[in-house]
Motif scaffolding. Structure first.
Motif, PDB file in Angstrom:
ATOM      1  N   HIS A 184       0.877  -1.177   0.000  1.00 17.00           N
ATOM      2  CA  HIS A 184       0.000   0.000   0.000  1.00 17.00           C
ATOM      3  C   HIS A 184       0.914   1.226   0.000  1.00 17.00           C
ATOM      4  CE1 HIS A 184      -3.206  -2.645   2.093  1.00 17.00           C
ATOM      5  NE2 HIS A 184      -3.398  -2.641   0.782  1.00 17.00           N
ATOM      6  N   ARG A 233      -2.936   4.801  -1.356  1.00 18.73           N
ATOM      7  CA  ARG A 233      -3.002   3.369  -1.057  1.00 18.73           C
ATOM      8  C   ARG A 233      -2.824   2.550  -2.337  1.00 18.73           C
ATOM      9  NH1 ARG A 233      -5.242   0.122   3.006  1.00 18.73           N
ATOM     10  NH2 ARG A 233      -6.168  -1.848   2.333  1.00 18.73           N
ATOM     11  N   THR A 234      -3.549   2.919  -3.382  1.00 17.71           N
ATOM     12  CA  THR A 234      -3.426   2.286  -4.687  1.00 17.71           C
ATOM     13  C   THR A 234      -2.824   3.299  -5.648  1.00 17.71           C
ATOM     14  OG1 THR A 234      -5.654   2.956  -5.331  1.00 17.71           O
ATOM     15  CG2 THR A 234      -5.430   0.833  -4.229  1.00 17.71           C
ATOM     16  N   ASP A 285      -6.227  -2.782  -5.240  1.00 18.06           N
ATOM     17  CA  ASP A 285      -5.543  -2.977  -3.966  1.00 18.06           C
ATOM     18  C   ASP A 285      -4.640  -4.199  -4.115  1.00 18.06           C
ATOM     19  OD1 ASP A 285      -4.743  -3.614  -1.381  1.00 18.06           O
ATOM     20  OD2 ASP A 285      -6.660  -3.051  -0.480  1.00 18.06           O
ATOM     21  N   ARG A 303      -5.071  -7.287  -2.030  1.00 17.89           N
ATOM     22  CA  ARG A 303      -6.272  -8.110  -2.202  1.00 17.89           C
ATOM     23  C   ARG A 303      -6.231  -8.788  -3.564  1.00 17.89           C
ATOM     24  NH1 ARG A 303      -5.917  -6.409   2.128  1.00 17.89           N
ATOM     25  NH2 ARG A 303      -7.488  -5.463   3.480  1.00 17.89           N
TER      26      ARG A 303
END
Length: 293
Positions: A20, A62-63, A70, A73
Motif C-alpha cells: 500500500h 493506497r493504490t 488494492d 487483495r
C-alpha cells in the motif's frame, strides 16, 4: 530489491513493505535494518522489497492511479487480472515462488492510525502453526488469527495457502515515520527473522498473547468534520462512542459508536470524513495463548 545471502544455507525469507503506497513505516524499518545485516550472521537468504507499489508510493496513495487495484487483495488464485504484467511476472513468479517465509509490513495509511498487532491466516496444518509462531515472535501482545474473507487475496493468505509460513505486522500510520514506531517495527521484524531461522537473534516472546478471530468495520452515515474520542489499541464496549461528526458550524450531526465489544485496531484520523467511510476497525472473539513451544 535487495538480496542478502548468508554464509550458510537455509530458508529464503521475503520481507515486503509498501504494498500500500501510503504506508511508509515498513519502508523506513527495512532501510534501518538493511545496514545491520551481515552475511556472517545469516543462515539462508533475505529478499527485501522496501517499496513494492512504486507508483502508489510516489503518489502518496493506497493504490496507484494507473490501475486502482488494492495489491494486497490481488493474490487470490495467484494473480489478479488487474495486476500489471511487471507485477505478475516479477513478484508472483520470481519473488513469492522463491520465498520459504513471507513477512509483510503495514502501517495504516494516510488517514488511519493503527494499534500494534500481527496477523496470520488460518489454513490449518503445520503451516498455520508455524505462521502463528512467526506472529508471536514479533513481540506484540495482540494477534489476529484471520479466518475471515476480509483478507482473502492478501499476500500472507496466498503465501500460507502455498504452504509458506507468513505474517503481517501492522504498526501506527497517518503517513508518518516516527522514530519510536520505526524501532518497534525493526524489533518485530528481527523477532520474526529469528523465528524463521535466518537471523541469529532471540525473539522477544511474551508470556501471554491476546488472540482474536473476528473482525468488523464501522462506517459513518453523514459527512462532516471528524472528532475521534478514542485511541487505537483501546478496548471498547458495544455502543461506546468512537467519535462525533460535526457540520462546519460545530453542530453535532452524527455520533459514531462501536458495534461490538472489541479492541479498537485502527481509527480514522483525518479532519474531514465523507459519507460511508471506514471509521474504525474492530477485533473481537478473543482468547489468550502462551508463547510457542
Amino acid at each position: 530489491m535487495a538480496v542478502v545471502s548468508g554464509k550458510k544455507g537455509g530458508p529464503t525469507v521475503w520481507v515486503n513493505a509498501s504494498i500500500h503506497g501510503d504506508e511508509y513505516l515498513g519502508t523506513a524499518a527495512i532501510a534501518r535494518l538493511l545496514p545491520s545485516l551481515e552475511p556472517e550472521a545469516l543462515t539462508g537468504s533475505l529478499i527485501l522489497t522496501p517499496v513494492l507499489n512504486v507508483p502508489a508510493f510516489r503518489e502518496m496513495r493506497r493504490t496507484n492511479s494507473h490501475h486502482d487495484v488494492d495489491l494486497n487483495r490481488a493474490w487470490a488464485g495467484g494473480v489478479h487480472p488487474g495486476m500489471t504484467t511487471r507485477i505478475r511476472d516479477e513478484v508472483a513468479s520470481e519473488i513469492l515462488a522463491r520465498a520459504d517465509v513471507v513477512i509483510d509490513l503495514h502501517s495504516g495509511g494516510n488517514r488511519y492510525l493503527q494499534g500494534a498487532f500481527t496477523v496470520y491466516h488460518r489454513v490449518g496444518g503445520t503451516v498455520e502453526g508455524r505462521s502463528c509462531a512467526l506472529a508471536k515472535a514479533c513481540g506484540l501482545p495482540l494477534i489476529w488469527a484471520d479466518g475471515t474473507e476480509f483478507l482473502e487475496g492478501a499476500l500472507i493468505t496466498a503465501a500460507a495457502k502455498m504452504g509458506k509460513p507468513s505474517a503481517l505486522i501492522e504498526i501506527a500510520g497517518e503517513g508518518k515515520v516516527e522514530e519510536h514506531w520505526v524501532l518497534r517495527m525493526v524489533s518485530a521484524v528481527r523477532g520474526a527473522l529469528a523465528r524463521a531461522g535466518v537471523l541469529r537473534w532471540e525473539p522477544d516472546y511474551l508470556p501471554e498473547y491476546r488472540v482474536f478471530h473476528d473482525f468488523s468495520l464501522v462506517r459513518n452515515h453523514r459527512e462532516g468534520l471528524w472528532e475521534r474520542q478514542v485511541e487505537p489499541g483501546e478496548d471498547v464496549g458495544k455502543g461506546d462512542t468512537l467519535g462525533r461528526i460535526l457540520d462546519p458550524f460545530g453542530a453535532e450531526i452524527e455520533v459514531v459508536k462501536s458495534t461490538e465489544d472489541a479492541n479498537l485496531l485502527g481509527i480514522y484520523t483525518y479532519g474531514f470524513v465523507t459519507e460511508g467511510e471506514t471509521i474504525a476497525e474492530l477485533g473481537h472473539g478473543f482468547h489468550k495463548e502462551g508463547p510457542p513451544a
